[in-house]
Design a protein around this motif. Sequence first.
Motif, PDB file in Angstrom:
ATOM      1  N   GLY A 160      91.621  -6.522  73.250  1.00 23.04           N
ATOM      2  CA  GLY A 160      93.013  -6.141  73.456  1.00 23.04           C
ATOM      3  C   GLY A 160      93.207  -5.138  74.577  1.00 23.04           C
ATOM      4  O   GLY A 160      94.340  -4.945  75.053  1.00 23.04           O
ATOM      5  N   LEU A 161      92.130  -4.519  75.029  1.00 25.44           N
ATOM      6  CA  LEU A 161      92.234  -3.623  76.192  1.00 25.44           C
ATOM      7  C   LEU A 161      92.815  -4.350  77.397  1.00 25.44           C
ATOM      8  O   LEU A 161      93.447  -3.730  78.264  1.00 25.44           O
ATOM      9  N   MET A 162      92.632  -5.678  77.444  1.00 21.79           N
ATOM     10  CA  MET A 162      93.101  -6.433  78.607  1.00 21.79           C
ATOM     11  C   MET A 162      94.611  -6.303  78.791  1.00 21.79           C
ATOM     12  O   MET A 162      95.110  -6.380  79.915  1.00 21.79           O
ATOM     13  N   PHE A 163      95.351  -6.084  77.716  1.00 21.10           N
ATOM     14  CA  PHE A 163      96.795  -5.988  77.838  1.00 21.10           C
ATOM     15  C   PHE A 163      97.242  -4.689  78.508  1.00 21.10           C
ATOM     16  O   PHE A 163      98.416  -4.539  78.851  1.00 21.10           O
ATOM     17  N   LEU A 164      96.315  -3.757  78.714  1.00 23.14           N
ATOM     18  CA  LEU A 164      96.644  -2.516  79.405  1.00 23.14           C
ATOM     19  C   LEU A 164      96.496  -2.652  80.917  1.00 23.14           C
ATOM     20  O   LEU A 164      96.839  -1.743  81.659  1.00 23.14           O
ATOM     21  N   GLY A 165      96.000  -3.801  81.376  1.00 26.12           N
ATOM     22  CA  GLY A 165      95.689  -3.995  82.784  1.00 26.12           C
ATOM     23  C   GLY A 165      96.877  -4.394  83.645  1.00 26.12           C
ATOM     24  O   GLY A 165      98.010  -4.539  83.173  1.00 26.12           O
ATOM     25  N   ARG A 166      96.596  -4.628  84.947  1.00 25.02           N
ATOM     26  CA  ARG A 166      97.647  -4.881  85.935  1.00 25.02           C
ATOM     27  C   ARG A 166      98.410  -6.174  85.669  1.00 25.02           C
ATOM     28  O   ARG A 166      99.570  -6.305  86.048  1.00 25.02           O
ATOM     29  N   GLU A 167      97.755  -7.154  85.011  1.00 24.99           N
ATOM     30  CA  GLU A 167      98.449  -8.405  84.734  1.00 24.99           C
ATOM     31  C   GLU A 167      99.440  -8.287  83.582  1.00 24.99           C
ATOM     32  O   GLU A 167     100.240  -9.207  83.349  1.00 24.99           O
ATOM     33  N   ALA A 168      99.387  -7.167  82.865  1.00 23.48           N
ATOM     34  CA  ALA A 168     100.262  -7.002  81.698  1.00 23.48           C
ATOM     35  C   ALA A 168     100.999  -5.670  81.773  1.00 23.48           C
ATOM     36  O   ALA A 168     101.924  -5.503  82.553  1.00 23.48           O
ATOM     37  N   ILE A 169     100.575  -4.660  81.002  1.00 20.13           N
ATOM     38  CA  ILE A 169     101.315  -3.401  80.905  1.00 20.13           C
ATOM     39  C   ILE A 169     101.160  -2.532  82.146  1.00 20.13           C
ATOM     40  O   ILE A 169     102.092  -1.846  82.562  1.00 20.13           O
ATOM     41  N   LEU A 171      91.260   0.986  88.137  1.00 24.01           N
ATOM     42  CA  LEU A 171      92.698   1.128  88.392  1.00 24.01           C
ATOM     43  C   LEU A 171      93.339   2.225  87.539  1.00 24.01           C
ATOM     44  O   LEU A 171      94.558   2.391  87.557  1.00 24.01           O
ATOM     45  N   ASN A 172      92.487   2.953  86.806  1.00 22.85           N
ATOM     46  CA  ASN A 172      92.960   4.045  85.944  1.00 22.85           C
ATOM     47  C   ASN A 172      93.930   3.568  84.877  1.00 22.85           C
ATOM     48  O   ASN A 172      94.797   4.316  84.421  1.00 22.85           O
ATOM     49  N   ASN A 173      93.796   2.321  84.438  1.00 16.19           N
ATOM     50  CA  ASN A 173      94.578   1.867  83.285  1.00 16.19           C
ATOM     51  C   ASN A 173      94.079   2.533  82.007  1.00 16.19           C
ATOM     52  O   ASN A 173      94.870   2.855  81.115  1.00 16.19           O
ATOM     53  N   ILE A 174      92.749   2.720  81.944  1.00 19.17           N
ATOM     54  CA  ILE A 174      92.149   3.388  80.791  1.00 19.17           C
ATOM     55  C   ILE A 174      91.187   4.472  81.268  1.00 19.17           C
ATOM     56  O   ILE A 174      90.669   4.413  82.384  1.00 19.17           O
ATOM     57  N   ASN A 175      90.943   5.430  80.394  1.00 20.57           N
ATOM     58  CA  ASN A 175      89.996   6.510  80.661  1.00 20.57           C
ATOM     59  C   ASN A 175      88.987   6.560  79.527  1.00 20.57           C
ATOM     60  O   ASN A 175      89.256   7.136  78.473  1.00 20.57           O
ATOM     61  N   PRO A 176      87.806   5.915  79.688  1.00 18.26           N
ATOM     62  CA  PRO A 176      86.814   5.906  78.609  1.00 18.26           C
ATOM     63  C   PRO A 176      86.218   7.302  78.385  1.00 18.26           C
ATOM     64  O   PRO A 176      85.850   7.994  79.334  1.00 18.26           O
ATOM     65  N   ILE A 177      86.112   7.701  77.122  1.00 20.04           N
ATOM     66  CA  ILE A 177      85.584   9.012  76.751  1.00 20.04           C
ATOM     67  C   ILE A 177      84.550   8.802  75.645  1.00 20.04           C
ATOM     68  O   ILE A 177      84.842   8.168  74.624  1.00 20.04           O
ATOM     69  N   GLU A 178      83.364   9.333  75.841  1.00 20.07           N
ATOM     70  CA  GLU A 178      82.291   9.124  74.868  1.00 20.07           C
ATOM     71  C   GLU A 178      82.501   9.957  73.610  1.00 20.07           C
ATOM     72  O   GLU A 178      82.813  11.150  73.682  1.00 20.07           O
ATOM     73  N   ILE A 179      82.333   9.319  72.463  1.00 19.41           N
ATOM     74  CA  ILE A 179      82.408  10.027  71.192  1.00 19.41           C
ATOM     75  C   ILE A 179      81.010  10.402  70.724  1.00 19.41           C
ATOM     76  O   ILE A 179      80.017   9.761  71.090  1.00 19.41           O
ATOM     77  N   ILE A 180      80.938  11.432  69.922  1.00 20.70           N
ATOM     78  CA  ILE A 180      79.667  11.928  69.398  1.00 20.70           C
ATOM     79  C   ILE A 180      79.700  11.849  67.878  1.00 20.70           C
ATOM     80  O   ILE A 180      80.684  12.227  67.241  1.00 20.70           O
ATOM     81  N   GLN A 181      78.621  11.354  67.316  1.00 18.39           N
ATOM     82  CA  GLN A 181      78.482  11.237  65.866  1.00 18.39           C
ATOM     83  C   GLN A 181      78.865  12.537  65.165  1.00 18.39           C
ATOM     84  O   GLN A 181      78.391  13.615  65.518  1.00 18.39           O
ATOM     85  N   ASP A 182      79.770  12.454  64.196  1.00 19.65           N
ATOM     86  CA  ASP A 182      80.189  13.568  63.332  1.00 19.65           C
ATOM     87  C   ASP A 182      80.971  14.664  64.056  1.00 19.65           C
ATOM     88  O   ASP A 182      81.262  15.706  63.457  1.00 19.65           O
ATOM     89  N   ALA A 235      98.992   0.089  82.373  1.00 18.26           N
ATOM     90  CA  ALA A 235      98.980   1.436  81.782  1.00 18.26           C
ATOM     91  C   ALA A 235      98.370   2.457  82.725  1.00 18.26           C
ATOM     92  O   ALA A 235      97.661   2.110  83.690  1.00 18.26           O
ATOM     93  N   ASN A 236      98.623   3.715  82.417  1.00 21.09           N
ATOM     94  CA  ASN A 236      98.119   4.806  83.252  1.00 21.09           C
ATOM     95  C   ASN A 236      97.266   5.760  82.423  1.00 21.09           C
ATOM     96  O   ASN A 236      97.795   6.581  81.676  1.00 21.09           O
ATOM     97  N   GLY A 237      95.939   5.609  82.511  1.00 19.75           N
ATOM     98  CA  GLY A 237      95.010   6.575  81.944  1.00 19.75           C
ATOM     99  C   GLY A 237      94.999   6.698  80.439  1.00 19.75           C
ATOM    100  O   GLY A 237      94.812   7.800  79.907  1.00 19.75           O
ATOM    101  N   VAL A 238      95.164   5.584  79.714  1.00 16.39           N
ATOM    102  CA  VAL A 238      95.096   5.650  78.257  1.00 16.39           C
ATOM    103  C   VAL A 238      93.678   6.037  77.840  1.00 16.39           C
ATOM    104  O   VAL A 238      92.698   5.417  78.260  1.00 16.39           O
ATOM    105  N   ALA A 239      93.560   7.081  77.027  1.00 15.51           N
ATOM    106  CA  ALA A 239      92.250   7.545  76.568  1.00 15.51           C
ATOM    107  C   ALA A 239      91.653   6.527  75.605  1.00 15.51           C
ATOM    108  O   ALA A 239      92.287   6.155  74.608  1.00 15.51           O
TER     109      ALA A 239
END
Length: 288
Positions: free
Chosen positions: A95-104, A133-144, A106-110
Motif C-alpha cells: 500500500g505504500l505505492m499509493f503514496l507515490g507520484r502516480e497517486a497521492i 522523491l521524498n514521498n516517504i521517510n523510512p525510520i528504523e525501529i528498535i526492539q522494545d 505524499a510528502n515525507g510520510v514517516a
Amino acid sequence: MCEVIVNIIGTAQDAGIPHPNCFCKNCTRAIEDRTYRRLAASLAIILPHSKEWHLIDATPDLREQMTAIQLKYRLQKQLMNSIWLTHAHIGHYPGLMFLGREAIGANGVAVYCGGKMKQLVETHAPWRQLVDLNNINPIEIIQDEAMELSSGIEIIPVEVPHRNEFSETFGYWIKGPTRKLLYIPDIDRWEEWDRDIYDMAKEADICLLDGTFYSIEEIEQMGRNYNEIPHPIMTETMARLQNLVEETDIYFTHFNHSNPAIDSKNAEFKEVKNRGFHIAVDGMEIRL
C-alpha cells in the motif's frame, strides 16, 4: 486525558476475502454479499483530540481502508501521520505505492520499520522511488524501544519469528492512557519465540493475535503440510491462553480465506465464543 481509538481496518490474511482465484464457501459468500468481505489485516490508531491518525501496515487495500477512516473520523484529505510496518510480505507493505507520484504524491510520510525493511524500501525498485522523491521517510525501529505518538500514548515494536525472506517481522504494543493492546498478526510458532505468549498476553488488556488457520485439519484439506505452514493454529493458541480469558480480551485476526471460524454458523466459530475468545471483524473499535 487523551483519548485513543484503535480501529481494526482489516482482518484477513494478505490476499483478503474473497481470495483471488478462489470460490470456496467463504469466498463465494463474500463475492455474493460484500458484508462478508474482509480486507488485509491492518490497524488505524486515531487520536481525536489532535486530529491525528497512524497506521500499522500499508496493505494492498490501503485505498479503501484510508477512505473509511477519513470519513468515519472526519479526517478528509488528511494523510496518516505515520506508518508502522510489521514485515515484507504482500499483505503488509504494498500500500505504500499509493503514496507515490502516480497517486497521492505524499510528502515525507514517516514509515517506521525494521532495519532490513528500511534497506529494502531504500534500495529496491519501485519502492526506492518513494524515498528518492521524498514521498516517504523510512525510520528504523528498535526492539522494545517505545515511541510516543502523543502524551501518554506509546507504540513499542516487538520482534517475532516469521519466515523472514526479505525483512525481520515485528508485532506491536499500543499503550493508551488506561489500557494496553498487543498486536501480533503474523508469527511462525509460539514456541519459537524468545518470549512466552502467556506472559505477554497476561500483561495486555487486549490481544489481537494470529488466527490465520483454525486447525491442522483445515490446512490438510487445502492439500498443504502443517509442518510447512509458519503460523500457530487457533486451537493451539486457545489451549495456551485459556486461563487468561477472564482477565484479557483475546481476539483473533489475519484469517485465511479457508478458516471456518469466520462463519458464525459454523461449529468452529461457536467453539471460539464458548471458550471466551473473540473473532475480530473489520471496522471494530477498541478504546485505550
